[in-house]
Scaffold this motif. Sequence first.
Motif, short mmCIF file in Angstrom:
data_model
loop_
_atom_site.label_atom_id
_atom_site.label_comp_id
_atom_site.label_asym_id
_atom_site.label_seq_id
_atom_site.Cartn_x
_atom_site.Cartn_y
_atom_site.Cartn_z
N LEU A 146 0.86 -1.18 0.00
CA LEU A 146 0.00 0.00 0.00
C LEU A 146 0.90 1.24 0.00
CD1 LEU A 146 -2.45 -1.12 2.83
CD2 LEU A 146 -2.79 -1.31 0.35
N VAL A 165 -0.14 -0.26 13.95
CA VAL A 165 -1.05 -1.16 14.66
C VAL A 165 -0.81 -2.59 14.21
CG1 VAL A 165 -2.80 0.61 14.99
CG2 VAL A 165 -2.84 -0.77 12.91
N THR A 166 -1.25 -3.55 15.02
CA THR A 166 -1.10 -4.95 14.65
C THR A 166 -1.82 -5.19 13.32
OG1 THR A 166 -3.04 -5.37 16.00
CG2 THR A 166 -0.93 -5.87 16.99
N ARG A 186 -8.52 -10.07 12.01
CA ARG A 186 -7.41 -9.74 11.11
C ARG A 186 -7.77 -9.94 9.65
NH1 ARG A 186 -2.24 -9.20 13.67
NH2 ARG A 186 -1.20 -10.04 11.86
N SER A 197 -0.75 -4.05 10.37
CA SER A 197 -0.60 -2.95 9.41
C SER A 197 0.47 -3.25 8.36
CB SER A 197 -0.26 -1.66 10.16
OG SER A 197 0.91 -1.82 10.92
N HIS A 217 -3.99 -3.54 7.23
CA HIS A 217 -4.17 -4.02 5.87
C HIS A 217 -5.46 -4.85 5.81
CE1 HIS A 217 -3.75 -6.93 2.58
NE2 HIS A 217 -3.33 -5.87 1.94
N ARG A 244 5.82 -17.12 6.40
CA ARG A 244 5.85 -15.83 5.70
C ARG A 244 7.17 -15.64 4.98
NH1 ARG A 244 2.91 -11.73 8.47
NH2 ARG A 244 3.72 -10.14 7.08
N GLN A 279 2.77 1.80 3.22
CA GLN A 279 3.77 0.76 3.43
C GLN A 279 4.95 0.97 2.48
OE1 GLN A 279 1.36 -2.65 2.47
NE2 GLN A 279 0.81 -3.05 4.61
N GLU A 291 5.81 -7.18 6.49
CA GLU A 291 6.04 -7.07 5.04
C GLU A 291 7.07 -5.98 4.75
OE1 GLU A 291 5.04 -9.17 3.00
OE2 GLU A 291 3.32 -10.10 3.99
P1 ADP Z 1 2.17 -6.52 11.32
O1 ADP Z 1 3.56 -7.06 11.26
O2 ADP Z 1 2.11 -5.03 11.34
O3 ADP Z 1 1.31 -7.14 12.37
P2 ADP Z 1 1.82 -8.01 8.91
O4 ADP Z 1 3.00 -7.64 8.09
O5 ADP Z 1 1.88 -9.30 9.64
O6 ADP Z 1 1.47 -6.86 9.93
O7 ADP Z 1 0.53 -7.97 8.01
C1 ADP Z 1 -0.73 -8.45 8.44
C2 ADP Z 1 -1.34 -9.34 7.38
O8 ADP Z 1 -1.66 -8.56 6.24
C3 ADP Z 1 -0.40 -10.42 6.90
O9 ADP Z 1 -1.12 -11.59 6.61
C4 ADP Z 1 0.19 -9.82 5.65
O10 ADP Z 1 0.64 -10.82 4.76
C5 ADP Z 1 -0.97 -9.02 5.10
N1 ADP Z 1 -0.50 -7.87 4.36
C6 ADP Z 1 0.04 -6.76 4.84
N2 ADP Z 1 0.33 -5.89 3.87
C7 ADP Z 1 -0.06 -6.47 2.73
C8 ADP Z 1 -0.06 -6.06 1.34
N3 ADP Z 1 0.41 -4.87 0.97
N4 ADP Z 1 -0.55 -6.93 0.44
C9 ADP Z 1 -1.03 -8.12 0.81
N5 ADP Z 1 -1.07 -8.56 2.07
C10 ADP Z 1 -0.59 -7.75 3.03
#
Ligand code: ADP
Length: 748
Positions: free
Chosen positions: A212, A239-240, A609, A242, A400, A283, A215, A246
Amino acid sequence: MPEGARKSSAPTRPPGVASGPRLRVMLPLPLQAGAYDYRRPPGVEAPPGSFVAVPLGGRESLGVVWDGEPDPDLPAAKVKPLLAVLDAPPMTESLRRFVDWVAAYTLSPPGAVLRMAMSVPAALEPPPARAGWQLAPGAIRDGVKLTPGRARALDALGPGEVLSGADLAARAGVSPGVVRGLADAGLLVPALLPRGAAFPLPDPEHPGPTLLPEQAAAATALRARVAARGFGVTLLTGVTGSGKTEVYLDAVAECLRPRDGKPGRQALVLLPEIALSAQWLDRFRRRFGVDPALWHSELSSRTRRDTWRAVAEGAAPVLVGARSALFLPYPDLGLVIVDEEHETAFKQEEGVIYSARDMAVVRARLAGAAVVLVSATPSLETLTNAETGRYDHLHLSERHGSAGLPTVQAIDLRADTPERGRFLSLVLVEAVRETIARGEQAMLFLNRRGYAPLTLCRACGHRLRCPNCTAWLVEHRAQRRLQCHHCGHAEPIPPSCPECSAPGTLTPVGPGVERVLEEATELFPDARRIVMASDTIPGPAAAAAAAEAIAARQVDLIIGTQIVAKGWHFPHLTLVGVVDADLGLAGGDLRAAERTLQVLHQVSGRAGRAEAPGRVLLQTFSPDHPVMQALVSGDVAAFMAEEAAGRRPGHWPPFGRLAALVVSSEDEREADRAARDLGLAAPRAPGVEVLGPAPAPLALLRGRHRRRLLLKARRDVQVQPLLREWVARVELPNSVRVQVDVDPVSFL
Ligand code: ADP
Ligand code: ZN
């Protein structure tokens, strides 16, 4: 045999010689002296960093050639020659400086720190040659009837590639018998494995998800930091859910990329509980197509040896590990990620007492690497560093996916009191029922293992306590035992009160997860339940299996301790019920409120989530407490600002420095005497205050009586010299132990 001592002599042992220049050798032993002088026989090369074998009191020890000047006044007869220089990549200058730095900061003997950097002595020998399998050259596969398993195993091997039987079976998803069968059929032939394991290079160009805009902006900034190939710290918040993970995986990719004719560098990712990181590893695999190297206490000794060696040889591009991974011998570290940087699991509380989060910053500075500290609820320490500009700060503001953040509601237990002997309020019970009826998943969180935290006699009031610790015994009903969670003492549940002998009067008081399970079993008999606590989830395999079962919707209700708060992504989980939100606030140490907020925020973040919105219910007796208010409003920043305002005037961390002294002895009077003597010798200096001695909250631990002193100083005071002189001023019997804890996290 102490760690670091050797059974065999090295193949490169030089002949005994009486002359040669002197050098200093650090031994991985907890000796205060630091390095010792040895003689380098002529013709032997041993530049600083070389791993060497030396004589030490009639036996051999391993050590590292250190820097600094040998003592010219030491009589020649006392300076013994090196026995051998080992065939291992020398310890880098940056790791040697790190060992010195950690020792000085934590007031530990340098050898004790070195021991952490030499935790696998076997890796200092060249790895033995091992046999594996490769495709038989020219073997004719056409026309041979192959079972699907055999075909998979053959397809799994590249031309000329050699794999061990176990690795080949694992890669192809077949039993070892299938590999043997192929060998018997002449389709596989034995071959030597390449010496030392090399971990596959994750492909930095392997496509990740489309980020996004927010991001992408954060990822671009991080990549630039990493590409600059220098030291710098960035705080990544959001936030959790977000997308912090990634975003930082993008920084890992950048680290691996060759740049300006220079090869890629190594990346280290520290996770607070690597054993619970199955989903994280999935992941990584999806992002890069391969597995990273792992480092934690549950590795087999062979994997430890191979991994240590691979790191030293630059053959482990990405290392994911627990705090001890900081002490691995990276030749060219380019990036350190500390995920969930606020977690107390990063503090090592025994032996060398250090904070892996803080030491990660030091390690990176010495290596010229970038650091990323990641958290939805960063520690006040880190936030303050970001606010004063010492750290860069990147923030992701949106979750997200289509679901927003979960709604958080407090349940006032004073109004909504559960029935006697019950722990779930009607509101929570109804919410769980509705959630499960919709085909969604619910979670009940209680950070307490076992059935009941306290057992008392209804007749005489006697409470069952640990014989070795100041602690109640916790009933574990499944095992029919009482356990001490501090020392591991366990005993059967007595049939009658040990004090008044009344039979059948012992009563459990308060809930643990087992008791919540019992209640849930009665309330929701048809729900498929799972308990996630360290007793039921003993290791990585069990954690992975539990996560899979939940993701596959084989579970309706998850009941768990802090294990369930970790970074899990359960898309069908929409309700989180916190059974006792006040639990962490008791005891009232400096960071009790901050920590309670962090853990409850993290467990809340498990809800909603994916598409369906999440809901969080907090059972509390104090819904007006700032922690509950912050969780309900979602305004964590305002809460942290209040925390800061509360700590600043008294010079409490991070606006001042703390160091704890824990004095202990098996003899209570001796502990008191030693603590009093230390109290009398306390340093007097401007801006320095000493609190105590006082009995520690855990006044008895594993049979040792403990007293605490706390040194509090303004930020501009260097506490290490004060502490060093203080402890040296007081002469104490050998049976008294003084543990120095700089920047204490636990006040038990
Ligand atoms: P955080 O680390 O902030 O808790 P994550 O990186 O684990 O967030 O992302 C939360 C979920 O959203 C994961 O399953 C991740 O793969 C998905 N996600 C986050 N950003 C994207 C994106 N740009 N496109 C697709 N999936 C995403
Ligand atoms: Zn105990």
